[in-house]
Design an enzyme around this catalytic site. Structure first.
Site, short mmCIF file in Angstrom:
data_model
loop_
_atom_site.label_atom_id
_atom_site.label_comp_id
_atom_site.label_asym_id
_atom_site.label_seq_id
_atom_site.Cartn_x
_atom_site.Cartn_y
_atom_site.Cartn_z
N GLY A 31 2.37 -7.58 -3.97
CA GLY A 31 2.39 -7.80 -5.42
C GLY A 31 3.75 -7.47 -5.99
N ASP A 147 1.21 6.94 -16.83
CA ASP A 147 0.89 5.50 -16.69
C ASP A 147 -0.37 5.31 -15.85
OD1 ASP A 147 2.60 2.46 -15.54
OD2 ASP A 147 1.13 2.83 -17.13
N1 9ZP Z 1 -4.21 -7.32 -3.33
C1 9ZP Z 1 -4.72 -8.65 -3.61
C2 9ZP Z 1 -6.09 -8.77 -4.02
C3 9ZP Z 1 -4.92 -9.01 -4.99
C4 9ZP Z 1 -3.89 -7.02 -2.07
O1 9ZP Z 1 -4.04 -7.84 -1.16
C5 9ZP Z 1 -3.36 -5.66 -1.80
C6 9ZP Z 1 -3.42 -5.20 -0.48
C7 9ZP Z 1 -2.93 -3.94 -0.20
O2 9ZP Z 1 -2.95 -3.39 1.07
C8 9ZP Z 1 -3.28 -4.24 2.16
C9 9ZP Z 1 -2.38 -3.14 -1.21
C10 9ZP Z 1 -2.32 -3.59 -2.52
C11 9ZP Z 1 -2.82 -4.87 -2.82
N2 9ZP Z 1 -1.96 -1.88 -0.80
C12 9ZP Z 1 -1.14 -1.01 -1.45
N3 9ZP Z 1 -0.54 -1.36 -2.61
C13 9ZP Z 1 0.25 -0.46 -3.24
C14 9ZP Z 1 0.44 0.83 -2.70
C15 9ZP Z 1 -0.19 1.15 -1.50
N4 9ZP Z 1 -0.96 0.21 -0.88
N5 9ZP Z 1 1.21 1.74 -3.41
C16 9ZP Z 1 1.76 2.91 -3.03
N6 9ZP Z 1 2.44 3.41 -4.08
N7 9ZP Z 1 2.40 2.55 -5.14
C17 9ZP Z 1 1.45 1.52 -4.84
C18 9ZP Z 1 1.86 0.06 -5.08
C19 9ZP Z 1 3.31 -0.23 -4.68
C20 9ZP Z 1 3.58 -0.39 -3.28
N8 9ZP Z 1 0.90 -0.82 -4.41
C21 9ZP Z 1 0.54 -2.13 -4.96
C22 9ZP Z 1 0.49 -2.26 -6.46
C23 9ZP Z 1 0.72 -3.73 -6.73
C24 9ZP Z 1 1.30 -4.34 -5.49
C25 9ZP Z 1 1.41 -3.24 -4.47
#
Ligand code: 9ZP
Length: 307
Positions: A31, A147
């Protein structure tokens, strides 16, 4: 010959951390964050999976977020809690900064809610108890997240919930010396933040109340076609009450969404509220009667089976 601006060249399939000599293979886009894109990456030497936030320096310069990202790195790397996403390391190259973060393979609660429409009260209790545990850790270290929202609550393959994105987190200053900066997600901003009285612990409680409402109803409590209308609804704490909410949920929301920050409950008060405590007997009964398990995947088009 045209020299591309540092960071303009396309991101490669392999990303190296020159400092540690570690190589990461870039996987799918997870994302877009405020300052850049987030990818699933594999550490080549170990096969371990991570989430990598990639922040072009040019974007930082343009948005003036350099200090914010530096603060996030500095603050986050000293935190260690089972309900706070781990920042494993950060590194940079000529054109970009990289934050290597713990991967939560079920995505965010916002993703799960999008796939489901709205969540049932027992599962919201299951998730929010873990968020509150992480938030108590932050508040206990004198930090305010600033946030809190469902897209910042990430869920691991083992159904552990972790608070992410500490980019706006700050030390909780006494009321007289708070920041007037209007930051965070417009629809989760507390009245005192709108009036530039700054973020404190109570503003996190308000945002948590907004997240609770959104998870139970499928829409945020405060919406407005115009920004001034949204701000009026926030200042008056005027929100519609969906019919399916239990009396306990309505009562807890009224406390957490009190316009007066001094009147809002502490995190312990929230956990002691009948919305959470009343369910303990239910949980005890239901876990005796039948094994109630809460498992979520994002349904069609969402994530695959849990890792
Ligand atoms: N989302 C779709 C259904 C819309 C995904 O596929 C998805 C899959 C993930 O892991 C396989 C995932 C997020 C969305 N994982 C994830 N996102 C994080 C994250 C850790 N794991 N973070 C750790 N610190 N901040 C967060 C953040 C930034 C990396 N995110 C997501 C927030 C939006 C995109 C990434």
């Amino acid at each position: 010959m045209v020299l591309g601006h540092a960071g303009d060249e396309p991101l490669g399939w392999y990303i190296g951390d020159a400092g540690s000599g570690t190589i990461y293979k870039r996987g799918r886009l997870l994302g877009e964050g405020t300052f850049g894109r987030c990818y699933e990456v594999t550490e080549v030497s170990s096969g371990r999976l991570y989430a990598l936030k990639v922040i072009p320096r040019a974007r930082l310069a343009a948005l003036g977020g350099g200090e914010r990202v530096e603060r996030e790195q500095e603050l986050h790397r000293h935190l260690s809690h089972r309900h706070i996403v781990r920042l494993h390391r950060h590194f940079s190259d000529r054109g970009r900064l990289y934050l290597l973060l713990e991967l939560c393979s079920r995505g965010s609660l916002a993703d799960i809610l999008r796939a489901r429409g709205r969540l049932q009260e027992p599962e919201v209790r299951f998730y929010l108890r873990q968020v509150i545990s992480g938030l108590r850790y932050l508040h206990g270290r004198g930090l305010v997240h600033r946030d809190l929202k469902l897209s910042n609550f990430l869920v691991t393959g083992r159904m552990q919930v972790k608070i992410g994105d500490l980019g706006l987190a700050r030390g909780a200053a006494p009321a007289g010396r708070r920041w007037g900066a209007l930051c965070g997600t417009p629809s989760y901003l507390a009245p005192e933040v709108l009036d530039r009285r700054g973020h404190g612990v109570a503003s996190d409680i308000w945002a948590l109340g907004c997240a609770l409402y959104t998870a139970l109803s499928g829409r945020p409590p405060f919406k407005g076609c115009q920004r001034w209308e949204l701000y009026q609804h926030i200042r008056g704490a005027r929100y519609p009450l969906p019919p399916q909410l239990s009396p306990q949920a309505r009562a807890l929301l009224a406390l957490m969404l009190d316009p007066d920050p001094a009147a809002r409950p502490s995190l312990q008060d929230v956990l002691d509220h009948p919305f959470f405590t009343q369910s303990l007997e239910e949980n005890a009964e239901s876990s005796v009667k039948h094994d109630t398990k809460i498992t979520h995947s994002l349904g069609g088009g969402g994530l695959g089976p849990p890792a």
